[in-house]
Write a protein that holds these residues in place. Structure first.
Motif, PDB file in Angstrom:
ATOM      1  N   GLU A 181       0.921  -1.038  -0.078  1.00 66.21           N
ATOM      2  CA  GLU A 181       0.087  -0.086  -0.027  1.00 66.21           C
ATOM      3  C   GLU A 181       1.047   1.155   0.008  1.00 66.21           C
ATOM      4  N   GLU A 182       1.845   1.242   0.670  1.00 61.97           N
ATOM      5  CA  GLU A 182       2.874   2.465   0.608  1.00 61.97           C
ATOM      6  C   GLU A 182       3.537   2.605  -0.778  1.00 61.97           C
ATOM      7  N   LEU A 185       0.795   4.374  -2.836  1.00 61.16           N
ATOM      8  CA  LEU A 185       0.543   5.543  -2.483  1.00 61.16           C
ATOM      9  C   LEU A 185       1.704   6.253  -2.899  1.00 61.16           C
ATOM     10  N   TYR A 217      -7.595   6.988   0.957  1.00 59.41           N
ATOM     11  CA  TYR A 217      -6.429   7.751   1.671  1.00 59.41           C
ATOM     12  C   TYR A 217      -7.222   8.924   2.477  1.00 59.41           C
ATOM     13  N   ASN A 219      -7.403   9.621   5.310  1.00 62.39           N
ATOM     14  CA  ASN A 219      -6.793   9.918   6.622  1.00 62.39           C
ATOM     15  C   ASN A 219      -5.352  10.146   6.418  1.00 62.39           C
ATOM     16  N   CYS A 220      -4.734  10.251   5.111  1.00 60.17           N
ATOM     17  CA  CYS A 220      -3.353  10.468   4.865  1.00 60.17           C
ATOM     18  C   CYS A 220      -2.924  11.897   4.487  1.00 60.17           C
ATOM     19  N   ASP A 222      -0.317  13.511   3.577  1.00 62.10           N
ATOM     20  CA  ASP A 222       0.269  13.779   2.290  1.00 62.10           C
ATOM     21  C   ASP A 222      -0.423  13.611   0.947  1.00 62.10           C
ATOM     22  N   PHE A 223      -1.598  12.936   1.123  1.00 63.57           N
ATOM     23  CA  PHE A 223      -2.679  12.618   0.119  1.00 63.57           C
ATOM     24  C   PHE A 223      -3.544  13.940   0.255  1.00 63.57           C
ATOM     25  N   ASP A 262      -2.002  16.358  11.299  1.00 60.34           N
ATOM     26  CA  ASP A 262      -0.594  16.640  11.607  1.00 60.34           C
ATOM     27  C   ASP A 262      -0.312  18.015  11.507  1.00 60.34           C
ATOM     28  N   SER A 265       2.977  19.363   9.342  1.00 58.01           N
ATOM     29  CA  SER A 265       3.056  19.420   8.042  1.00 58.01           C
ATOM     30  C   SER A 265       2.980  21.030   7.324  1.00 58.01           C
TER      31      SER A 265
END
Length: 417
Positions: A181-182, A185, A217, A219-220, A222-223, A262, A265
């Motif tokens: 998955e990483e 992404l 994604y 909750n990501c 960077d996404f 975050d 970020s």
């Protein structure tokens, strides 16, 4: 036990059985004629023989014959079970010989970190093969020796028993799933970053790719900030007011969520600040000022986290210049709502635009236009014209460039008066 020892044991048992049979034939020939024959009645010879001794079972000669015959049947049963076990052992040894050459490769792959697939030990797979091959003959022999032999081959990997080879090949460890998955992404984000640098069609394609993976994604961080950036791209490209409002509204939600997930970020703070700036175009004076405060708060945080980005200084210059141009009524409203209105000067705006130019010469057409505006407001006409010429040297490619060109033309008219 070696194959030779097995054969010797089998031949010994067969010779003993043959001897007993010859003794019975000889005994029948020499026994007295006319002797009374009394055959004991029994239902199960095997069960009877297991509980009664030879002396108590046969008080007469015919009883002795039947007892010996029963013993012979028992020996044949045990011999049959032994033959089946030996045959199974042969198949087991054959399979192990085939598996041993592959064992070295499996161990090597495991040590190199390639053992992502759950494996079953060779002995366990051999057990499943052996059980499948001997299933048809299970009804022929049910002796306790065979049952013990069957149980002796079981391993601790019974939880995987019954899985097909295809299923085992698809069973990946949690670490392998996370790694996969990483990688997915990473490839997606790299692709949309490249598309963001391209044409308008490229940016639209990047937005489409991100929107397809939004649920996966969500909750990501960077996404999310990249999706907010994509909403910003579409905001800049479209000319329809309602579409602009929708893009900036959705983009602000995504950027705000990224900040909440975050707070360290820089990109999340940057794009949330930009969305607040865009949103002010559609808000009342009160909300416009509120968004201005949010813009400055998150922009300062982004600069703190990423001080090497010229774009952030350009944005900060824009904020300073806008605040310096606030009307009297707007400053009064800000004071009434927030206690103290935002304050800044044209000099502060100029320093930020110069910082962006210093870090990245020729950074943008609009940066040159604002440098010219600042120098004009400060009464430095020559410097203003200098940066107007620099702005004219940059082709208008994006919508922002085209807007900068309009401001530049209007500025040149005032400077040449």
């Amino acid at each position: 036990m070696s194959p030779f020892e097995n054969k010797g044991l089998i031949l010994g048992i067969m010779a003993g059985t043959a001897g007993v049979s010859l003794m019975l034939i000889w005994y029948r020939k020499i026994r007295k004629p006319g002797a009374a024959v009394r055959i004991p009645v029994f239902l199960d010879v095997g069960n009877r023989l297991n509980s009664v001794s030879l002396q108590n079972e046969a008080p007469n000669e015919q009883g002795v014959v039947m007892v010996l015959h029963g013993r012979q049947l028992q020996i044949l049963e045990k011999l049959n079970g032994l033959l089946v076990s030996v045959d199974e052992l042969k198949r087991e040894v054959k399979f192990l010989k085939e598996a041993i050459p592959k064992l070295e490769e499996l161990v090597r792959n495991e040590l190199q970190g390639k053992g992502d697939v759950q494996r079953v030990s060779p002995s366990h797979r051999a057990t499943k093969r052996r059980k499948a091959e001997t299933a048809s003959g299970a009804a022929e022999t049910t002796s306790s020796e065979e049952a013990e032999s069957e149980g002796g081959y079981l391993t601790a990997h019974t939880d995987s028993e019954g899985d097909s080879e295809e299923e085992k090949g698809c069973m990946k460890s949690p670490d392998a799933i996370v790694k996969s998955e990483e990688e997915e992404l990473f490839n997606l984000l790299q692709q949309v970053d490249n598309l963001h640098k391209g044409s308008e069609d490229d940016k639209k394609e990047g937005f489409r790719l991100l929107l397809e993976k939004d649920d996966k994604y969500e909750n990501c961080v960077d996404f999310l900030w990249r999706l907010a950036r994509a909403y910003g791209d579409l905001f800049e490209m479209t000319t329809d007011a309602e579409e602009k409002r929708k893009y900036v509204t959705d983009g602000k939600i995504k950027a705000e969520k990224a900040v909440q997930l975050d707070a360290r970020s820089a990109e999340s703070h940057q794009w949330f600040a930009i969305m607040c700036g865009y949103m002010s175009q559609f808000e009342s004076v009160q909300n416009k000022i509120r968004n201005g405060y949010l813009f400055k708060e998150h922009l300062d945080k982004a600069i703190e986290l990423k001080p090497q980005d010229p774009f952030l200084y350009y944005l900060n210059g824009r904020w300073c210049y806008s605040v310096a141009q606030l009307s009297w009524i707007e400053k009064k409203v800000a004071a009434a709502l927030f206690g103290t209105p935002p304050t800044s000067t044209v000099e502060e705006a100029l320093q930020n635009f110069l910082k962006a130019e210093e870090m990245h010469p020729g950074y943008s057409k609009y940066n040159y236009v604002y440098l010219a505006k600042c120098y004009k407001d400060l009464g430095q006409k020559n410097n203003a014209l200098k940066y107007c010429d620099s702005a004219l040297s940059i082709l208008s490619v994006t919508n922002e460039d085209k807007e900068a060109q309009k401001d530049l033309e209007a500025l040149l008219l005032t400077l040449k008066l």
